[in-house]
Design a protein around this motif. Sequence first.
Motif, PDB file in Angstrom:
ATOM      1  N   CYS A   1      -3.295   4.809  -1.439  1.00  0.00           N
ATOM      2  CA  CYS A   1      -4.318   5.040  -0.404  1.00  0.00           C
ATOM      3  C   CYS A   1      -4.367   6.546  -0.174  1.00  0.00           C
ATOM      4  O   CYS A   1      -3.526   7.095   0.559  1.00  0.00           O
ATOM      5  CB  CYS A   1      -3.963   4.313   0.890  1.00  0.00           C
TER       6      CYS A   1
ATOM      7  N   ASN B   1      -9.607   7.647  -2.964  1.00  0.00           N
ATOM      8  CA  ASN B   1     -10.232   6.315  -2.799  1.00  0.00           C
ATOM      9  C   ASN B   1     -10.595   6.042  -1.347  1.00  0.00           C
ATOM     10  O   ASN B   1     -10.716   4.886  -0.942  1.00  0.00           O
ATOM     11  CB  ASN B   1      -9.346   5.207  -3.375  1.00  0.00           C
TER      12      ASN B   1
ATOM     13  N   THR C   1      -5.833   4.895   9.278  1.00  0.00           N
ATOM     14  CA  THR C   1      -7.121   4.377   8.827  1.00  0.00           C
ATOM     15  C   THR C   1      -7.213   2.868   9.056  1.00  0.00           C
ATOM     16  O   THR C   1      -6.229   2.216   9.382  1.00  0.00           O
ATOM     17  CB  THR C   1      -7.334   4.693   7.337  1.00  0.00           C
TER      18      THR C   1
ATOM     19  N   THR D   1       0.861  -1.178   0.000  1.00  0.00           N
ATOM     20  CA  THR D   1       0.000   0.000   0.000  1.00  0.00           C
ATOM     21  C   THR D   1       0.901   1.232   0.000  1.00  0.00           C
ATOM     22  O   THR D   1       2.039   1.196   0.451  1.00  0.00           O
ATOM     23  CB  THR D   1      -0.925   0.004   1.227  1.00  0.00           C
TER      24      THR D   1
ATOM     25  N   TYR E   1      -2.806  -2.750   9.260  1.00  0.00           N
ATOM     26  CA  TYR E   1      -4.068  -2.166   9.750  1.00  0.00           C
ATOM     27  C   TYR E   1      -4.285  -2.502  11.217  1.00  0.00           C
ATOM     28  O   TYR E   1      -4.123  -3.668  11.577  1.00  0.00           O
ATOM     29  CB  TYR E   1      -5.251  -2.657   8.900  1.00  0.00           C
TER      30      TYR E   1
ATOM     31  N   PHE F   1      -8.876   6.187   1.178  1.00  0.00           N
ATOM     32  CA  PHE F   1      -7.778   5.487   1.839  1.00  0.00           C
ATOM     33  C   PHE F   1      -8.000   3.976   1.900  1.00  0.00           C
ATOM     34  O   PHE F   1      -7.492   3.305   2.783  1.00  0.00           O
ATOM     35  CB  PHE F   1      -7.531   6.066   3.240  1.00  0.00           C
ATOM     36  N   VAL F   2      -8.759   3.462   0.939  1.00  0.00           N
ATOM     37  CA  VAL F   2      -8.976   2.016   0.815  1.00  0.00           C
ATOM     38  C   VAL F   2      -8.265   1.544  -0.442  1.00  0.00           C
ATOM     39  O   VAL F   2      -8.654   1.910  -1.556  1.00  0.00           O
ATOM     40  CB  VAL F   2     -10.475   1.673   0.739  1.00  0.00           C
ATOM     41  N   PRO F   3      -7.212   0.735  -0.321  1.00  0.00           N
ATOM     42  CA  PRO F   3      -6.448   0.345  -1.497  1.00  0.00           C
ATOM     43  C   PRO F   3      -7.230  -0.586  -2.413  1.00  0.00           C
ATOM     44  O   PRO F   3      -7.990  -1.444  -1.968  1.00  0.00           O
ATOM     45  CB  PRO F   3      -5.226  -0.384  -0.898  1.00  0.00           C
TER      46      PRO F   3
ATOM     47  N   THR G   1      -1.367   6.324   7.891  1.00  0.00           N
ATOM     48  CA  THR G   1      -2.606   7.095   7.720  1.00  0.00           C
ATOM     49  C   THR G   1      -3.561   7.010   8.901  1.00  0.00           C
ATOM     50  O   THR G   1      -4.471   7.830   9.005  1.00  0.00           O
ATOM     51  CB  THR G   1      -3.362   6.640   6.458  1.00  0.00           C
TER      52      THR G   1
ATOM     53  N   ASN H   1      -3.608   1.377  10.112  1.00  0.00           N
ATOM     54  CA  ASN H   1      -2.515   1.688   9.213  1.00  0.00           C
ATOM     55  C   ASN H   1      -1.537   2.696   9.787  1.00  0.00           C
ATOM     56  O   ASN H   1      -1.920   3.679  10.420  1.00  0.00           O
ATOM     57  CB  ASN H   1      -3.073   2.225   7.889  1.00  0.00           C
TER      58      ASN H   1
END
Length: 409
Positions: free
Chosen positions: A162, A166, A191, A128, A184, A168-170, A189, A186
């Motif tokens: 990310c 988007n 998130t 990511t 995660y 922050f969702v790959p 970020t 993460n």
Amino acid sequence: MFRINDNFTKLPASYLFSEVARRVKVYTEANPGTDIIRMGIGDVTRPLCPAVIAALHAAVDDEANGESFHGYGPEQGYGFLSEKISEFDYKNRGIDIGPDEIFISDGAKSDTGNIGDILSTANCVAVTDPVYPVYVDTNVMGGRAGELGDDGRWSRIEYLPCTAENSFVPALPVNDPDVIYLCYPNNPTGTTLTRSQLKVWVDYCREHGALLLFDAAYEAYIREDDVPHSIYEIEGAKEVAIEFRSYSKTAGFTGIRLGYTVVPKELKGLDESGRLVGLNGLWRRRQTTKFNGASYLTQRGAEALYSPEGRRQVKESIDYYLENARMLRVGLAEAGYEVVGGVNSPYIWLKTPEGMSSWEFFDHMLERYHIVGTPGSGFGPSGEGYFRLTAFNTHENTRLCVDRLTGKS
């Protein structure tokens, strides 16, 4: 004449956090007496909890007595700790992970870097982006990354952006990688992914024969019900995933070092002849050859974290940092910044204002507000234009940070 590993010469000369430290040093030498609030490197500020301190003292007493003295321990960790991990971190969540699938080490950073020892250099890797730098740098060292392009990307690594675009969702990879890194909650970020979102990744790895390297170093910060604490909460994950855990941010072990890695016995990869080989045995062989085990003292300290007192004290400490994260999140939003993270994580990820680059904003924060954070570009190309702050300072300094940014101080 002997030869060096040329892959090391491909790396940028300075590690991200070394450059942060260098710039802060230059500034403080030029501006002595400046009250700088450090929210860059993710080191903790609260002391070890009383349950751990008592256990460490008792372990020192063990080492002072010939009958209870411990020298070399098992390289994969003492059973008294791996059994507690199995019970409290996994079986209490309905996950069947046995003590012999748990490998105790000196930290998740070491293990996420060293795991490449048991993987072919021919593997293609996906990460990511932005990403914890160790994942990329150790693949460069191991010869899997290819060449560094002008865009800051390595030619043999697939980057999965990310960003705000988007949420922050790959997205899933398109180049069919062999190894995928996910972290995660993460870093950087802050998130998270929900159970259904993580299931997409496990299903992908099962379908494509990919290995999922899942860094769960911040799972203890999760407060929302639909965010898994372990990748093994997802059906089929034991067939495709290795999980890394750390006591550093969970229990303040940044100075005494301890973590562990889970390698399920179901997890298998192909050798050169196409034969399936279990990764549990390979990692055990690697650790028993190249690692002498984490210290007896530290493992006794970690064991105390699973006592009723230890669990309560650790939760209090994590709640303390999450309150800092809440203060930062609310205060930064009040100051007009776009912010994510800080709900199930100790990290705040903010968008730099007015088109500033990440390093320009770093200098701006240091010189105007005397606050140190981490430039997002140091975490990868998609981190450009972002900035990370940590919640690991004191309540007092966190409030002061918010007051400076909102013009109240």
